[in-house]
Design a protein around this motif. Structure first.
Motif, PDB file in Angstrom:
ATOM      1  N   LEU A  18      -8.339  -6.522 -10.333  1.00  0.00           N
ATOM      2  CA  LEU A  18      -7.289  -7.500 -10.615  1.00  0.00           C
ATOM      3  C   LEU A  18      -6.071  -6.805 -11.213  1.00  0.00           C
ATOM      4  CD1 LEU A  18      -9.029 -10.696 -12.065  1.00  0.00           C
ATOM      5  CD2 LEU A  18      -7.841 -10.438  -9.887  1.00  0.00           C
ATOM      6  N   ALA A  19      -4.906  -7.164 -10.707  1.00  0.00           N
ATOM      7  CA  ALA A  19      -3.662  -6.534 -11.156  1.00  0.00           C
ATOM      8  C   ALA A  19      -2.790  -7.484 -11.964  1.00  0.00           C
ATOM      9  CB  ALA A  19      -2.874  -6.027  -9.952  1.00  0.00           C
ATOM     10  N   ILE A  20      -2.569  -8.679 -11.431  1.00  0.00           N
ATOM     11  CA  ILE A  20      -1.615  -9.622 -12.024  1.00  0.00           C
ATOM     12  C   ILE A  20      -2.271 -10.990 -12.151  1.00  0.00           C
ATOM     13  CG2 ILE A  20       0.689 -10.633 -11.872  1.00  0.00           C
ATOM     14  CD1 ILE A  20       0.804  -7.614 -11.956  1.00  0.00           C
ATOM     15  N   GLY A  21      -2.165 -11.598 -13.346  1.00  0.00           N
ATOM     16  CA  GLY A  21      -2.603 -12.971 -13.510  1.00  0.00           C
ATOM     17  C   GLY A  21      -3.911 -13.123 -14.266  1.00  0.00           C
ATOM     18  N   GLY A  22      -4.384 -14.381 -14.320  1.00  0.00           N
ATOM     19  CA  GLY A  22      -5.596 -14.709 -15.058  1.00  0.00           C
ATOM     20  C   GLY A  22      -6.856 -14.233 -14.363  1.00  0.00           C
ATOM     21  N   ARG A  23      -7.953 -14.267 -15.107  1.00  0.00           N
ATOM     22  CA  ARG A  23      -9.221 -13.808 -14.549  1.00  0.00           C
ATOM     23  C   ARG A  23      -9.678 -14.681 -13.387  1.00  0.00           C
ATOM     24  NH1 ARG A  23     -12.390 -12.415 -20.185  1.00  0.00           N
ATOM     25  NH2 ARG A  23     -11.523 -14.442 -20.806  1.00  0.00           N
ATOM     26  N   ARG A  24      -9.249 -15.949 -13.377  1.00  0.00           N
ATOM     27  CA  ARG A  24      -9.703 -16.881 -12.344  1.00  0.00           C
ATOM     28  C   ARG A  24      -8.703 -17.040 -11.200  1.00  0.00           C
ATOM     29  NH1 ARG A  24     -11.187 -18.462 -17.257  1.00  0.00           N
ATOM     30  NH2 ARG A  24      -9.181 -19.464 -17.646  1.00  0.00           N
ATOM     31  N   ASP A  25      -7.429 -16.701 -11.427  1.00  0.00           N
ATOM     32  CA  ASP A  25      -6.429 -16.955 -10.380  1.00  0.00           C
ATOM     33  C   ASP A  25      -5.509 -15.765 -10.115  1.00  0.00           C
ATOM     34  OD1 ASP A  25      -4.988 -16.910 -12.711  1.00  0.00           O
ATOM     35  OD2 ASP A  25      -4.099 -18.905 -12.488  1.00  0.00           O
ATOM     36  N   SER A  56      11.883 -16.690 -16.007  1.00  0.00           N
ATOM     37  CA  SER A  56      10.911 -16.441 -17.058  1.00  0.00           C
ATOM     38  C   SER A  56       9.831 -15.490 -16.581  1.00  0.00           C
ATOM     39  CB  SER A  56      10.289 -17.775 -17.502  1.00  0.00           C
ATOM     40  OG  SER A  56       9.763 -18.468 -16.380  1.00  0.00           O
ATOM     41  N   ASN A  57       8.938 -15.133 -17.492  1.00  0.00           N
ATOM     42  CA  ASN A  57       7.834 -14.240 -17.173  1.00  0.00           C
ATOM     43  C   ASN A  57       6.834 -14.905 -16.229  1.00  0.00           C
ATOM     44  OD1 ASN A  57       8.170 -11.726 -18.481  1.00  0.00           O
ATOM     45  ND2 ASN A  57       7.744 -12.659 -20.465  1.00  0.00           N
ATOM     46  N   ARG A  58       6.590 -14.292 -15.092  1.00  0.00           N
ATOM     47  CA  ARG A  58       5.552 -14.746 -14.179  1.00  0.00           C
ATOM     48  C   ARG A  58       5.311 -13.672 -13.119  1.00  0.00           C
ATOM     49  NH1 ARG A  58       7.995 -20.194 -11.608  1.00  0.00           N
ATOM     50  NH2 ARG A  58       6.466 -19.844  -9.921  1.00  0.00           N
ATOM     51  N   GLY A 208      -3.765   0.918 -14.261  1.00  0.00           N
ATOM     52  CA  GLY A 208      -4.768   0.049 -13.654  1.00  0.00           C
ATOM     53  C   GLY A 208      -5.175  -1.103 -14.548  1.00  0.00           C
ATOM     54  N   ARG A 209      -4.301  -1.508 -15.440  1.00  0.00           N
ATOM     55  CA  ARG A 209      -4.601  -2.592 -16.378  1.00  0.00           C
ATOM     56  C   ARG A 209      -4.066  -3.914 -15.835  1.00  0.00           C
ATOM     57  NH1 ARG A 209      -2.263  -0.402 -20.694  1.00  0.00           N
ATOM     58  NH2 ARG A 209      -4.167   0.760 -21.214  1.00  0.00           N
ATOM     59  N   ARG A 210      -4.845  -4.971 -15.938  1.00  0.00           N
ATOM     60  CA  ARG A 210      -4.416  -6.308 -15.502  1.00  0.00           C
ATOM     61  C   ARG A 210      -3.292  -6.815 -16.401  1.00  0.00           C
ATOM     62  NH1 ARG A 210      -6.622 -11.666 -16.871  1.00  0.00           N
ATOM     63  NH2 ARG A 210      -8.163 -10.552 -18.125  1.00  0.00           N
ATOM     64  N   ILE A 211      -2.255  -7.382 -15.778  1.00  0.00           N
ATOM     65  CA  ILE A 211      -1.110  -7.910 -16.513  1.00  0.00           C
ATOM     66  C   ILE A 211      -1.178  -9.433 -16.523  1.00  0.00           C
ATOM     67  CG2 ILE A 211       1.401  -8.069 -16.612  1.00  0.00           C
ATOM     68  CD1 ILE A 211       1.542  -5.402 -15.149  1.00  0.00           C
ATOM     69  N   VAL A 212      -1.131 -10.004 -17.717  1.00  0.00           N
ATOM     70  CA  VAL A 212      -1.093 -11.457 -17.895  1.00  0.00           C
ATOM     71  C   VAL A 212       0.255 -11.808 -18.515  1.00  0.00           C
ATOM     72  CG1 VAL A 212      -2.163 -13.451 -19.009  1.00  0.00           C
ATOM     73  CG2 VAL A 212      -3.593 -11.534 -18.226  1.00  0.00           C
ATOM     74  N   TYR A 213       0.960 -12.755 -17.903  1.00  0.00           N
ATOM     75  CA  TYR A 213       2.286 -13.143 -18.398  1.00  0.00           C
ATOM     76  C   TYR A 213       2.219 -14.409 -19.231  1.00  0.00           C
ATOM     77  CZ  TYR A 213       4.768  -9.653 -15.665  1.00  0.00           C
ATOM     78  OH  TYR A 213       5.232  -8.462 -15.178  1.00  0.00           O
ATOM     79  N   LEU A 214       3.018 -14.406 -20.315  1.00  0.00           N
ATOM     80  CA  LEU A 214       3.208 -15.598 -21.134  1.00  0.00           C
ATOM     81  C   LEU A 214       4.625 -16.099 -20.855  1.00  0.00           C
ATOM     82  CD1 LEU A 214       1.778 -17.304 -23.328  1.00  0.00           C
ATOM     83  CD2 LEU A 214       2.991 -15.938 -25.034  1.00  0.00           C
ATOM     84  N   PRO A 215       4.766 -17.191 -20.081  1.00  0.00           N
ATOM     85  CA  PRO A 215       6.108 -17.628 -19.664  1.00  0.00           C
ATOM     86  C   PRO A 215       7.028 -17.971 -20.819  1.00  0.00           C
ATOM     87  CG  PRO A 215       4.403 -18.695 -18.357  1.00  0.00           C
ATOM     88  CD  PRO A 215       3.703 -18.002 -19.483  1.00  0.00           C
ATOM     89  N   SER A 216       6.481 -18.604 -21.855  1.00  0.00           N
ATOM     90  CA  SER A 216       7.297 -19.019 -22.991  1.00  0.00           C
ATOM     91  C   SER A 216       6.521 -18.748 -24.269  1.00  0.00           C
ATOM     92  CB  SER A 216       7.656 -20.506 -22.880  1.00  0.00           C
ATOM     93  OG  SER A 216       8.436 -20.918 -23.969  1.00  0.00           O
ATOM     94  N   PHE A 217       7.110 -17.968 -25.159  1.00  0.00           N
ATOM     95  CA  PHE A 217       6.374 -17.552 -26.363  1.00  0.00           C
ATOM     96  C   PHE A 217       6.332 -18.635 -27.421  1.00  0.00           C
ATOM     97  CE2 PHE A 217       6.357 -16.011 -30.708  1.00  0.00           C
ATOM     98  CZ  PHE A 217       5.190 -15.251 -30.727  1.00  0.00           C
TER      99      PHE A 217
END
Length: 480
Positions: A18-25, A56-58, A208-217
């Motif tokens: 997994l590269a981008i996003g949540g573990r499920r999507d 925004s972040n996505r 090789g780390r999965r990136i998770v974005y937080l759209p609004s802090f």
């Protein structure tokens, strides 16, 4: 070396991770590669010469970055919070522009402006279809990978030119290829138009780390995402960290974060108040802290203060930004920090390169090196107060004021004075007083603060003028 080659190396090494996003999507590194290829085809068909990101972040952000690299055009992240006039001014500087923006945003573009617009949702949908991609452009290290505008807090925004070789040098010198563990995940909450947002994509992808974005802090959303997604690495700016520890103080009995997976927490982008850092170290007792100091013109980090120094009994090193990273040299000339190295750009679009004959770049930061090679940054040269011929760093006075138990925030500036050239003025936000509110100076007077500061500084550095305010103006990246 180019960004596209970096992506191809990772995709061929760990295609299914997994590269981008949540573990499920989320989607994999092969998926990121394929989306970048499809995005490049879209850019080529539309005749795009510059790709701007105003949103925004996505997941659309890293896809846009690597699609630009594939198509051989510059990627331009812009501050989506700028006024319409400011944004139109920046967009008007680039020909053949496609703007990726949040779906519900109307940029209010002039009809005669040579700009195409595509919503982030449509961009994500089209790049996920994986249509036939064009052959990658024959991009080399000297081609422009990104144009990043300075914040404009001290002067009009300038477009910093970051070429592929600058970003590649930064990541190769500081990150191990595919060195991340299978479950490593990085939470990105810094704005996408900040160099940390750009460098974060490149360095996390290369590792090789999965990136998770937080759209609004918000501190609540940040803590919840760390827990829900098993985040192992995160990066924040000082104002974010202050809000997180404030939230913990108000909602937990121990003010300790329940984030067992978080192994590393990096911070940078602006000065970190010592009081905030001490509270954060207590709130995250099992997390390694890293201070990353860098500039847009240096492709991000040039010095790092590591975990051991953060937890050492001797706290003096916490006021430094650590040691210079491999591949970068530092020279302090008359109190100003100069840097040199392959990752240093020092170049602005439409202007002469700001390097001297030997390749040194003036950071416009004041500072010094100790005998062990630790770098200390005292603030911008433009902020220096000259009182009676003596150079005074506002940061030194701010740190003393912030040590007062009733001071929440402080800013120190110089104001004109006929006798001394400049006097020292402090703008202070007091700690909220129960039943009274914030910033009215209740139970705290200017003379109280002068009495506090005088023995810790000296009379010449004690503020002549102290005023109270309910808040101070910060950018999203924590700059005052």
């Amino acid at each position: 070396m180019t960004l596209l080659l970096l992506l191809e190396m990772v995709a061929s090494t760990m295609a299914n991770r997994l590269a981008i996003g949540g573990r499920r999507d989320g989607f994999s590194y092969q998926g990121l590669h394929d989306r970048a290829a499809t995005g490049a085809g879209l850019l080529v068909r539309r005749g795009v010469r510059h790709l701007a990101y105003v949103g925004s972040n996505r997941a659309a952000f890293p896809v846009g970055l690597f699609a630009s690299a594939w198509a051989g055009i510059p990627f331009i992240p812009l501050n989506y919070r700028l006024s319409r006039d400011q944004l139109l001014d920046l967009l008007g500087r680039h020909e053949g522009l496609l703007v990726l923006t949040d779906d519900d945003v109307d940029l209010g573009l002039d009809a005669d402006l040579d700009v195409q617009v595509l919503g982030l949702g449509e961009w994500e949908a089209e790049t996920a279809e994986l249509t036939r991609a064009p052959e990658p452009c024959t991009t080399d290290g000297d081609d422009i990978a990104a144009l990043l505008y300075t914040s404009g807090t001290t002067a009009a925004p300038k477009a910093v030119v970051l070429r592929h070789r600058h970003l590649a040098s930064y990541v190769i010198g500081s990150v191990e290829l595919a060195g991340a563990a299978d479950d490593d995940a990085a939470l990105v909450s810094v704005p996408p138009y900040h160099v940390a947002g750009l460098a974060g994509v490149v360095s996390n992808v290369y590792s090789g780390r999965r990136i998770v974005y937080l759209p609004s802090f918000t501190p609540q959303a940040w803590l919840a995402t760390v827990a829900d997604e098993g985040i192992t690495h995160a990066m924040v700016v000082p104002t974010m960290l202050a809000r997180i520890v404030d939230h913990l103080d108000g909602t937990t009995t121990t003010a300790t974060a329940e984030v067992p997976t978080l192994r590393s927490l990096a911070y940078g982008g602006a000065r970190m108040p010592a009081t905030v850092l001490e509270r954060a170290l207590a709130a995250f007792p099992k997390t390694d802290f890293v201070n990353a100091y860098g500039l847009t013109e240096t492709s991000s980090t040039i010095a790092v203060l590591g975990p051991d120094d953060h937890r050492a009994a001797d706290r003096r090193r916490l006021s430094s930004v650590g040691r210079v990273v491999p591949g970068v040299e530092v020279d302090v000339r008359d109190g100003e920090i100069w840097v040199r190295g392959e990752q240093v750009s020092g170049e602005y679009l439409g202007a002469a390169v700001a390097l001297d004959a030997d390749g040194w770049f003036p950071t416009c930061d004041r500072g010094w090196l100790d005998d062990d090679g630790y770098l200390y940054v005292e603030g911008r040269t433009d902020d220096t107060i000259i009182r009676g011929g003596e150079n005074i760093a506002p940061a030194e006075i701010e740190d003393v004021l912030l040590g007062h138990p009733q001071v929440d925030q402080a800013a120190v500036v110089g104001i004109p004075d006929e006798e001394w050239g400049q006097r020292i003025a402090a703008v202070v936000v007091p700690v909220p007083v129960a039943g009274v509110g914030v910033g009215v100076g209740a139970e705290l007077t200017p003379e109280d603060l002068r009495d506090w500061a005088r023995p810790l500084l000296r009379t010449a550095k004690t503020p002549d003028v102290i005023v109270f305010r309910s808040e101070l103006p910060y950018t999203e990246t924590g700059k005052l």
